[in-house]
Design a protein around this motif. Structure first.
Motif, PDB file in Angstrom:
ATOM      1  N   TRP A 102      -3.114  -9.653  -7.193  1.00 57.66           N
ATOM      2  CA  TRP A 102      -2.641  -9.001  -8.412  1.00 57.66           C
ATOM      3  C   TRP A 102      -3.437  -9.479  -9.628  1.00 57.66           C
ATOM      4  O   TRP A 102      -3.735  -8.696 -10.523  1.00 57.66           O
ATOM      5  CB  TRP A 102      -1.153  -9.262  -8.630  1.00 57.66           C
ATOM      6  CG  TRP A 102      -0.267  -8.460  -7.722  1.00 57.66           C
ATOM      7  CD1 TRP A 102      -0.393  -7.140  -7.385  1.00 57.66           C
ATOM      8  CD2 TRP A 102       0.889  -8.925  -7.020  1.00 57.66           C
ATOM      9  NE1 TRP A 102       0.605  -6.764  -6.512  1.00 57.66           N
ATOM     10  CE2 TRP A 102       1.408  -7.834  -6.286  1.00 57.66           C
ATOM     11  CE3 TRP A 102       1.543 -10.154  -6.961  1.00 57.66           C
ATOM     12  CZ2 TRP A 102       2.547  -7.932  -5.502  1.00 57.66           C
ATOM     13  CZ3 TRP A 102       2.683 -10.253  -6.176  1.00 57.66           C
ATOM     14  CH2 TRP A 102       3.183  -9.155  -5.452  1.00 57.66           C
ATOM     15  N   ARG A 141      -7.486  -8.291  -8.764  1.00 51.07           N
ATOM     16  CA  ARG A 141      -7.649  -6.858  -8.501  1.00 51.07           C
ATOM     17  C   ARG A 141      -8.989  -6.504  -7.836  1.00 51.07           C
ATOM     18  O   ARG A 141      -9.806  -5.772  -8.380  1.00 51.07           O
ATOM     19  CB  ARG A 141      -7.486  -6.036  -9.782  1.00 51.07           C
ATOM     20  CG  ARG A 141      -6.130  -6.106 -10.427  1.00 51.07           C
ATOM     21  CD  ARG A 141      -4.938  -5.806  -9.577  1.00 51.07           C
ATOM     22  NE  ARG A 141      -4.983  -4.509  -8.921  1.00 51.07           N
ATOM     23  CZ  ARG A 141      -4.173  -4.168  -7.938  1.00 51.07           C
ATOM     24  NH1 ARG A 141      -3.260  -5.013  -7.500  1.00 51.07           N
ATOM     25  NH2 ARG A 141      -4.235  -3.000  -7.389  1.00 51.07           N
ATOM     26  N   ASP A 152     -11.611  -4.609  -5.354  1.00 54.05           N
ATOM     27  CA  ASP A 152     -11.699  -3.204  -4.952  1.00 54.05           C
ATOM     28  C   ASP A 152     -11.411  -3.020  -3.474  1.00 54.05           C
ATOM     29  O   ASP A 152     -10.967  -1.944  -3.054  1.00 54.05           O
ATOM     30  CB  ASP A 152     -13.096  -2.655  -5.267  1.00 54.05           C
ATOM     31  CG  ASP A 152     -13.338  -2.613  -6.755  1.00 54.05           C
ATOM     32  OD1 ASP A 152     -12.592  -1.915  -7.465  1.00 54.05           O
ATOM     33  OD2 ASP A 152     -14.275  -3.298  -7.208  1.00 54.05           O
ATOM     34  N   SER A 210      -3.970  -7.791   6.048  1.00 53.45           N
ATOM     35  CA  SER A 210      -3.479  -6.409   6.051  1.00 53.45           C
ATOM     36  C   SER A 210      -2.116  -6.301   5.380  1.00 53.45           C
ATOM     37  O   SER A 210      -1.852  -5.340   4.651  1.00 53.45           O
ATOM     38  CB  SER A 210      -3.436  -5.846   7.470  1.00 53.45           C
ATOM     39  OG  SER A 210      -2.524  -6.545   8.277  1.00 53.45           O
ATOM     40  N   ALA A 240      -2.796  -6.870   1.543  1.00 50.72           N
ATOM     41  CA  ALA A 240      -3.542  -5.745   0.969  1.00 50.72           C
ATOM     42  C   ALA A 240      -2.648  -4.508   0.829  1.00 50.72           C
ATOM     43  O   ALA A 240      -2.703  -3.812  -0.189  1.00 50.72           O
ATOM     44  CB  ALA A 240      -4.764  -5.427   1.819  1.00 50.72           C
ATOM     45  N   ARG A 241      -1.828  -4.245   1.816  1.00 48.47           N
ATOM     46  CA  ARG A 241      -0.909  -3.100   1.715  1.00 48.47           C
ATOM     47  C   ARG A 241       0.107  -3.316   0.605  1.00 48.47           C
ATOM     48  O   ARG A 241       0.392  -2.415  -0.171  1.00 48.47           O
ATOM     49  CB  ARG A 241      -0.202  -2.855   3.049  1.00 48.47           C
ATOM     50  CG  ARG A 241      -1.052  -2.125   4.047  1.00 48.47           C
ATOM     51  CD  ARG A 241      -1.412  -0.744   3.528  1.00 48.47           C
ATOM     52  NE  ARG A 241      -2.275  -0.060   4.453  1.00 48.47           N
ATOM     53  CZ  ARG A 241      -2.230   1.235   4.681  1.00 48.47           C
ATOM     54  NH1 ARG A 241      -1.376   1.989   4.043  1.00 48.47           N
ATOM     55  NH2 ARG A 241      -3.064   1.772   5.523  1.00 48.47           N
ATOM     56  N   LEU A 242       0.635  -4.518   0.495  1.00 53.07           N
ATOM     57  CA  LEU A 242       1.604  -4.845  -0.557  1.00 53.07           C
ATOM     58  C   LEU A 242       0.987  -4.658  -1.949  1.00 53.07           C
ATOM     59  O   LEU A 242       1.646  -4.157  -2.860  1.00 53.07           O
ATOM     60  CB  LEU A 242       2.081  -6.289  -0.390  1.00 53.07           C
ATOM     61  CG  LEU A 242       2.990  -6.837  -1.487  1.00 53.07           C
ATOM     62  CD1 LEU A 242       4.338  -6.124  -1.468  1.00 53.07           C
ATOM     63  CD2 LEU A 242       3.172  -8.332  -1.315  1.00 53.07           C
ATOM     64  N   THR A 243      -0.270  -5.037  -2.097  1.00 45.05           N
ATOM     65  CA  THR A 243      -0.936  -4.977  -3.400  1.00 45.05           C
ATOM     66  C   THR A 243      -1.775  -3.705  -3.581  1.00 45.05           C
ATOM     67  O   THR A 243      -2.475  -3.573  -4.584  1.00 45.05           O
ATOM     68  CB  THR A 243      -1.824  -6.220  -3.605  1.00 45.05           C
ATOM     69  OG1 THR A 243      -2.790  -6.283  -2.560  1.00 45.05           O
ATOM     70  CG2 THR A 243      -0.981  -7.493  -3.623  1.00 45.05           C
ATOM     71  N   ARG A 244      -1.727  -2.823  -2.600  1.00 49.30           N
ATOM     72  CA  ARG A 244      -2.409  -1.527  -2.647  1.00 49.30           C
ATOM     73  C   ARG A 244      -3.930  -1.642  -2.765  1.00 49.30           C
ATOM     74  O   ARG A 244      -4.566  -0.921  -3.522  1.00 49.30           O
ATOM     75  CB  ARG A 244      -1.835  -0.660  -3.760  1.00 49.30           C
ATOM     76  CG  ARG A 244      -0.375  -0.355  -3.542  1.00 49.30           C
ATOM     77  CD  ARG A 244       0.207   0.410  -4.682  1.00 49.30           C
ATOM     78  NE  ARG A 244       1.637   0.523  -4.483  1.00 49.30           N
ATOM     79  CZ  ARG A 244       2.297   1.655  -4.438  1.00 49.30           C
ATOM     80  NH1 ARG A 244       1.662   2.789  -4.591  1.00 49.30           N
ATOM     81  NH2 ARG A 244       3.597   1.665  -4.264  1.00 49.30           N
ATOM     82  N   ILE A 245      -4.474  -2.569  -1.993  1.00 46.76           N
ATOM     83  CA  ILE A 245      -5.917  -2.761  -1.931  1.00 46.76           C
ATOM     84  C   ILE A 245      -6.401  -2.239  -0.574  1.00 46.76           C
ATOM     85  O   ILE A 245      -5.838  -2.599   0.455  1.00 46.76           O
ATOM     86  CB  ILE A 245      -6.281  -4.267  -2.063  1.00 46.76           C
ATOM     87  CG1 ILE A 245      -5.723  -4.869  -3.348  1.00 46.76           C
ATOM     88  CG2 ILE A 245      -7.790  -4.477  -1.942  1.00 46.76           C
ATOM     89  CD1 ILE A 245      -6.256  -4.298  -4.629  1.00 46.76           C
ATOM     90  N   PRO A 246      -7.414  -1.390  -0.540  1.00 51.15           N
ATOM     91  CA  PRO A 246      -7.943  -0.926   0.751  1.00 51.15           C
ATOM     92  C   PRO A 246      -8.461  -2.110   1.577  1.00 51.15           C
ATOM     93  O   PRO A 246      -8.980  -3.083   1.027  1.00 51.15           O
ATOM     94  CB  PRO A 246      -9.102  -0.002   0.367  1.00 51.15           C
ATOM     95  CG  PRO A 246      -8.878   0.343  -1.066  1.00 51.15           C
ATOM     96  CD  PRO A 246      -8.127  -0.800  -1.674  1.00 51.15           C
ATOM     97  N   HIS A 270      -7.508   0.200   6.944  1.00 51.15           N
ATOM     98  CA  HIS A 270      -8.086   1.521   6.711  1.00 51.15           C
ATOM     99  C   HIS A 270      -9.262   1.804   7.639  1.00 51.15           C
ATOM    100  O   HIS A 270      -9.438   2.934   8.092  1.00 51.15           O
ATOM    101  CB  HIS A 270      -8.521   1.651   5.253  1.00 51.15           C
ATOM    102  CG  HIS A 270      -7.370   1.669   4.309  1.00 51.15           C
ATOM    103  ND1 HIS A 270      -6.867   0.525   3.720  1.00 51.15           N
ATOM    104  CD2 HIS A 270      -6.593   2.675   3.887  1.00 51.15           C
ATOM    105  CE1 HIS A 270      -5.841   0.847   2.945  1.00 51.15           C
ATOM    106  NE2 HIS A 270      -5.642   2.134   3.047  1.00 51.15           N
TER     107      HIS A 270
END
Length: 148
Positions: A79, A82, A84, A98, A101-107, A139
């Motif tokens: 967070w 940030r 990419d 994984s 990354a999913r929790l923080t919306r990072i690919p 992803h």
């Protein structure tokens, strides 16, 4: 582009050596890279090489995959920084990375380095968690070599 690399540890091995290669190539291409180690290996040769390249190395020593305090600390880094993209290497990183990354919306991209399972260290629940993460949370998957 800001890339986080996550690996189970940086003590020794091929995946560990690749962290240095990735950092060199990221620098050459103008990308920013940071490495997250789930080990406690601050004095390894790879950490020294990464730091010499100007790569920041973060340590989150992990003994249990589902250590929610540790997962939260890693999420806080995501967070704050940030990135990419997150690129994971090895079992614990594939699972923990994984989830965070999913929790923080990072690919997330996961690399599979081998297919061998050492029966002396077999952990069926960990294997199942990694399979779930690879099938449902990442992803893209990179396989090192045709057999993988």
């Amino acid at each position: 582009m800001y890339i986080f690399q996550m690996i189970d540890g940086l003590s020794s091995g091929g995946a560990e050596e690749l962290q240095v290669t990735f950092a060199k190539e990221a620098n050459r291409r103008g990308f920013k890279v940071a490495v997250i180690s789930l080990g406690d290996d601050d004095d390894s040769q790879y950490v020294k090489q990464l730091r010499a390249l100007g790569t920041v190395v973060h340590f989150f020593p992990t003994k249990r995959i589902f250590d929610f305090n540790n997962l939260y600390k890693i999420a806080k880094l995501f967070w704050a920084e940030r990135p990419d993209i997150l690129h994971t290497h090895l079992t614990y990183s594939n699972i923990i990375g994984s989830m965070v990354a999913r929790l923080t919306r990072i690919p997330i991209v996961a690399t599979l380095h081998s297919i061998g399972i050492d029966e002396r260290f077999r952990a069926p629940r960990t294997e199942q968690a990694e399979i779930f993460a690879l099938r449902h949370l990442v992803h893209k998957i990179i396989a090192c070599g045709p057999s993988v």
